[in-house]
Design a protein around this motif. Structure first.
Motif, PDB file in Angstrom:
ATOM      1  N   PRO A 156      10.551  38.645  85.325  1.00  0.00           N
ATOM      2  CA  PRO A 156      10.072  37.343  84.828  1.00  0.00           C
ATOM      3  C   PRO A 156      10.210  36.268  85.913  1.00  0.00           C
ATOM      4  O   PRO A 156      11.134  36.310  86.723  1.00  0.00           O
ATOM      5  CB  PRO A 156      10.992  37.053  83.644  1.00  0.00           C
ATOM      6  N   ASP A 157       9.275  35.343  85.924  1.00  0.00           N
ATOM      7  CA  ASP A 157       9.260  34.269  86.912  1.00  0.00           C
ATOM      8  C   ASP A 157       8.873  32.980  86.195  1.00  0.00           C
ATOM      9  O   ASP A 157       7.697  32.651  86.089  1.00  0.00           O
ATOM     10  CB  ASP A 157       8.274  34.597  88.028  1.00  0.00           C
TER      11      ASP A 157
ATOM     12  N   SER B 202       5.133  31.740  86.880  1.00  0.00           N
ATOM     13  CA  SER B 202       4.279  32.446  85.925  1.00  0.00           C
ATOM     14  C   SER B 202       4.185  31.697  84.598  1.00  0.00           C
ATOM     15  O   SER B 202       5.178  31.552  83.877  1.00  0.00           O
ATOM     16  CB  SER B 202       4.848  33.851  85.674  1.00  0.00           C
ATOM     17  N   ALA B 203       2.984  31.254  84.277  1.00  0.00           N
ATOM     18  CA  ALA B 203       2.758  30.590  82.989  1.00  0.00           C
ATOM     19  C   ALA B 203       3.076  31.545  81.837  1.00  0.00           C
ATOM     20  O   ALA B 203       3.596  31.122  80.806  1.00  0.00           O
ATOM     21  CB  ALA B 203       1.323  30.085  82.891  1.00  0.00           C
ATOM     22  N   ALA B 204       2.798  32.836  82.017  1.00  0.00           N
ATOM     23  CA  ALA B 204       3.077  33.811  80.963  1.00  0.00           C
ATOM     24  C   ALA B 204       4.583  33.905  80.694  1.00  0.00           C
ATOM     25  O   ALA B 204       5.008  33.981  79.533  1.00  0.00           O
ATOM     26  CB  ALA B 204       2.520  35.182  81.350  1.00  0.00           C
TER      27      ALA B 204
ATOM     28  N   ALA C 264      17.235  35.812  79.988  1.00  0.00           N
ATOM     29  CA  ALA C 264      16.902  36.109  78.591  1.00  0.00           C
ATOM     30  C   ALA C 264      15.644  36.968  78.500  1.00  0.00           C
ATOM     31  O   ALA C 264      15.587  37.901  77.697  1.00  0.00           O
ATOM     32  CB  ALA C 264      16.713  34.814  77.811  1.00  0.00           C
ATOM     33  N   LEU C 265      14.641  36.655  79.311  1.00  0.00           N
ATOM     34  CA  LEU C 265      13.414  37.458  79.291  1.00  0.00           C
ATOM     35  C   LEU C 265      13.676  38.885  79.759  1.00  0.00           C
ATOM     36  O   LEU C 265      13.123  39.839  79.202  1.00  0.00           O
ATOM     37  CB  LEU C 265      12.326  36.792  80.137  1.00  0.00           C
ATOM     38  N   ARG C 266      14.526  39.045  80.778  1.00  0.00           N
ATOM     39  CA  ARG C 266      14.888  40.401  81.224  1.00  0.00           C
ATOM     40  C   ARG C 266      15.582  41.150  80.085  1.00  0.00           C
ATOM     41  O   ARG C 266      15.324  42.322  79.854  1.00  0.00           O
ATOM     42  CB  ARG C 266      15.817  40.341  82.438  1.00  0.00           C
ATOM     43  N   PHE C 267      16.471  40.464  79.386  1.00  0.00           N
ATOM     44  CA  PHE C 267      17.187  41.046  78.256  1.00  0.00           C
ATOM     45  C   PHE C 267      16.212  41.512  77.179  1.00  0.00           C
ATOM     46  O   PHE C 267      16.440  42.516  76.507  1.00  0.00           O
ATOM     47  CB  PHE C 267      18.166  40.006  77.688  1.00  0.00           C
TER      48      PHE C 267
END
Length: 161
Positions: free
Chosen positions: A61-62, A66-68, A52-55
């Motif tokens: 994204p990790d 990764s807290a972010a 979803a983050l890549r989208f």
């Protein structure tokens, strides 16, 4: 030797299966009678969250490391999960997130209404990515749990706690 070959084949078959999107998110809404707060917990497979983050345009994204990335996806979840109390849209407070097994857990809570209230819920987490996404929302706890299943065009559902 034969055992090693069998193990290698099993690993080669299992790895692609584990990497596929699950297309199921589970949310729970329950009243904590000790704190008089309504607690929400959203469970989303890590792989689905990263997809979803890549989208959304995130590069590499990790969710685990990764807290972010975790916070970015938690923000997405809180936007895609809608809750109304007596017809008024509410935004429960974001409490935090954590990794549990292969899932990202996103937590929210809010004060319980002072009087009996009509709640309405609609979970559209990840339905903007996959038409086959299913979101299960469990209402209540113990032996009195009601479950709603939401897909891309499912209407909001009413419940009481």
């Amino acid at each position: 030797m034969l055992r090693r070959i069998a193990l290698l084949i099993a690993l080669l078959v299992a790895v692609p299966v584990a990497a596929h999107q699950q297309k199921v998110a589970i949310s729970t809404i329950a009243l904590n009678s000790r704190t008089e707060r309504i607690e929400l917990a959203h469970q989303v497979p890590v792989h689905d969250a990263e997809h979803a983050l890549r989208f959304q345009g995130a590069k590499d994204p990790d969710i685990i490391g990764s807290a972010a990335s975790r916070e970015a996806f938690a923000t997405y979840v809180t936007r895609r999960f809608r809750l109304w109390v007596d017809g008024e849209l509410v935004t429960p407070e974001y409490v935090g997130s954590e990794i549990v097994g292969g899932n990202l857990m996103v937590y929210q809570d809010m004060p319980a209404p002072a009087e009996a209230a009509q709640f309405t819920v609609n979970s559209q987490i990840l339905t903007d990515l996959w038409a086959r996404q299913q979101n299960r929302v469990n209402i209540g706890g113990g032996t009195k749990v009601e479950t709603f299943v939401f897909t891309v065009n499912t209407a909001a559902r009413d419940f009481t706690l």
